[in-house]
Design a protein around this motif. Structure first.
Motif, PDB file in Angstrom:
ATOM      1  N   GLU A  53      60.040  19.825 -69.694  1.00  0.00           N
ATOM      2  CA  GLU A  53      60.181  18.403 -69.368  1.00  0.00           C
ATOM      3  C   GLU A  53      58.822  17.779 -69.070  1.00  0.00           C
ATOM      4  N   PHE A  54      58.006  18.492 -68.309  1.00  0.00           N
ATOM      5  CA  PHE A  54      56.682  17.969 -67.992  1.00  0.00           C
ATOM      6  C   PHE A  54      55.846  17.825 -69.256  1.00  0.00           C
ATOM      7  N   GLU A  55      55.908  18.807 -70.135  1.00  0.00           N
ATOM      8  CA  GLU A  55      55.117  18.727 -71.356  1.00  0.00           C
ATOM      9  C   GLU A  55      55.561  17.552 -72.221  1.00  0.00           C
ATOM     10  N   GLU A  56      56.858  17.276 -72.267  1.00  0.00           N
ATOM     11  CA  GLU A  56      57.336  16.115 -73.015  1.00  0.00           C
ATOM     12  C   GLU A  56      56.750  14.822 -72.443  1.00  0.00           C
ATOM     13  N   LYS A  57      56.732  14.718 -71.109  1.00  0.00           N
ATOM     14  CA  LYS A  57      56.148  13.529 -70.476  1.00  0.00           C
ATOM     15  C   LYS A  57      54.653  13.452 -70.744  1.00  0.00           C
ATOM     16  N   LEU A  58      54.004  14.580 -70.723  1.00  0.00           N
ATOM     17  CA  LEU A  58      52.571  14.617 -70.998  1.00  0.00           C
ATOM     18  C   LEU A  58      52.283  14.180 -72.430  1.00  0.00           C
ATOM     19  N   GLU A  59      53.108  14.621 -73.356  1.00  0.00           N
ATOM     20  CA  GLU A  59      52.932  14.209 -74.752  1.00  0.00           C
ATOM     21  C   GLU A  59      53.139  12.709 -74.908  1.00  0.00           C
ATOM     22  N   ARG A  60      54.110  12.147 -74.182  1.00  0.00           N
ATOM     23  CA  ARG A  60      54.311  10.694 -74.226  1.00  0.00           C
ATOM     24  C   ARG A  60      53.080   9.976 -73.687  1.00  0.00           C
ATOM     25  N   LEU A  61      52.529  10.514 -72.604  1.00  0.00           N
ATOM     26  CA  LEU A  61      51.324   9.907 -72.041  1.00  0.00           C
ATOM     27  C   LEU A  61      50.189   9.945 -73.053  1.00  0.00           C
ATOM     28  N   GLU A  62      50.002  11.072 -73.693  1.00  0.00           N
ATOM     29  CA  GLU A  62      48.913  11.223 -74.648  1.00  0.00           C
ATOM     30  C   GLU A  62      49.056  10.260 -75.823  1.00  0.00           C
ATOM     31  N   SER A  63      50.292   9.907 -76.153  1.00  0.00           N
ATOM     32  CA  SER A  63      50.502   9.008 -77.286  1.00  0.00           C
ATOM     33  C   SER A  63      50.433   7.526 -76.899  1.00  0.00           C
ATOM     34  N   HIS A  64      50.420   7.224 -75.604  1.00  0.00           N
ATOM     35  CA  HIS A  64      50.340   5.835 -75.143  1.00  0.00           C
ATOM     36  C   HIS A  64      48.889   5.426 -74.926  1.00  0.00           C
ATOM     37  N   SER A  65      48.692   4.149 -74.895  1.00  0.00           N
ATOM     38  CA  SER A  65      47.345   3.608 -74.668  1.00  0.00           C
ATOM     39  C   SER A  65      46.908   3.861 -73.236  1.00  0.00           C
ATOM     40  N   ASP A  66      45.627   3.726 -73.027  1.00  0.00           N
ATOM     41  CA  ASP A  66      45.083   3.876 -71.675  1.00  0.00           C
ATOM     42  C   ASP A  66      45.671   2.844 -70.721  1.00  0.00           C
ATOM     43  N   ASP A  67      46.051   1.697 -71.233  1.00  0.00           N
ATOM     44  CA  ASP A  67      46.633   0.653 -70.385  1.00  0.00           C
ATOM     45  C   ASP A  67      47.972   1.088 -69.795  1.00  0.00           C
ATOM     46  N   ALA A  68      48.707   1.932 -70.503  1.00  0.00           N
ATOM     47  CA  ALA A  68      50.004   2.392 -70.026  1.00  0.00           C
ATOM     48  C   ALA A  68      49.868   3.512 -68.992  1.00  0.00           C
ATOM     49  N   TRP A  69      48.674   4.053 -68.860  1.00  0.00           N
ATOM     50  CA  TRP A  69      48.420   5.171 -67.954  1.00  0.00           C
ATOM     51  C   TRP A  69      48.886   4.868 -66.534  1.00  0.00           C
ATOM     52  N   ASP A  70      48.554   3.717 -65.999  1.00  0.00           N
ATOM     53  CA  ASP A  70      48.942   3.383 -64.636  1.00  0.00           C
ATOM     54  C   ASP A  70      50.455   3.347 -64.466  1.00  0.00           C
ATOM     55  N   ASP A  71      51.159   2.891 -65.492  1.00  0.00           N
ATOM     56  CA  ASP A  71      52.617   2.821 -65.414  1.00  0.00           C
ATOM     57  C   ASP A  71      53.256   4.210 -65.453  1.00  0.00           C
ATOM     58  N   ILE A  72      52.671   5.112 -66.177  1.00  0.00           N
ATOM     59  CA  ILE A  72      53.242   6.444 -66.382  1.00  0.00           C
ATOM     60  C   ILE A  72      52.764   7.435 -65.325  1.00  0.00           C
ATOM     61  N   LYS A  73      51.626   7.167 -64.737  1.00  0.00           N
ATOM     62  CA  LYS A  73      50.946   8.088 -63.833  1.00  0.00           C
ATOM     63  C   LYS A  73      51.831   8.578 -62.685  1.00  0.00           C
ATOM     64  N   ALA A  74      52.498   7.671 -62.004  1.00  0.00           N
ATOM     65  CA  ALA A  74      53.289   8.058 -60.832  1.00  0.00           C
ATOM     66  C   ALA A  74      54.395   9.044 -61.208  1.00  0.00           C
TER      67      ALA A  74
END
Length: 100
Positions: A53-74
């Motif tokens: 599950e964590f790896e799936e979330k990490l892959e989603r993060l890697e595919s999103h822009s840096d701007d989405a990082w703050d939204d996904i980070k928590a």
């Protein structure tokens, strides 16, 4: 863990380390007494599920822009903490049960 690139690099490295340790623990399941083996297998399977599950979330993060990082980070940090806590607890219990 504010920088996306640093976070993902550290997370990938930690996942590799945990994969190695999980493989070692899995290989040592037969060393446990029968009454603990089933429970230990369940805990390892739970950790492997959390890891996936964590790896799936990490892959989603890697595919999103840096701007989405703050939204996904928590959410990622919460998942990371849960995975880390679960892994350490399972490893500790495995080691404690092996001593008996």
């Amino acid at each position: 863990m504010s920088d996306k690139k640093d976070f993902t690099a550290r997370a990938r490295q930690q996942l590799e380390d945990w994969d190695y340790q999980l493989d070692r623990l899995s290989a040592r399941l037969n060393d446990l007494r029968d009454e603990w083996r089933g429970e230990a297998r369940e805990k390892l399977n739970d950790i492997k599920g959390r890891r996936s599950e964590f790896e799936e979330k990490l892959e989603r993060l890697e595919s999103h822009s840096d701007d989405a990082w703050d939204d996904i980070k928590a959410g990622l940090e919460i998942a990371w903490d849960g995975l880390k806590t679960g892994f350490l607890a399972a490893k500790s219990e495995f080691e404690d049960n092996k001593k008996h």
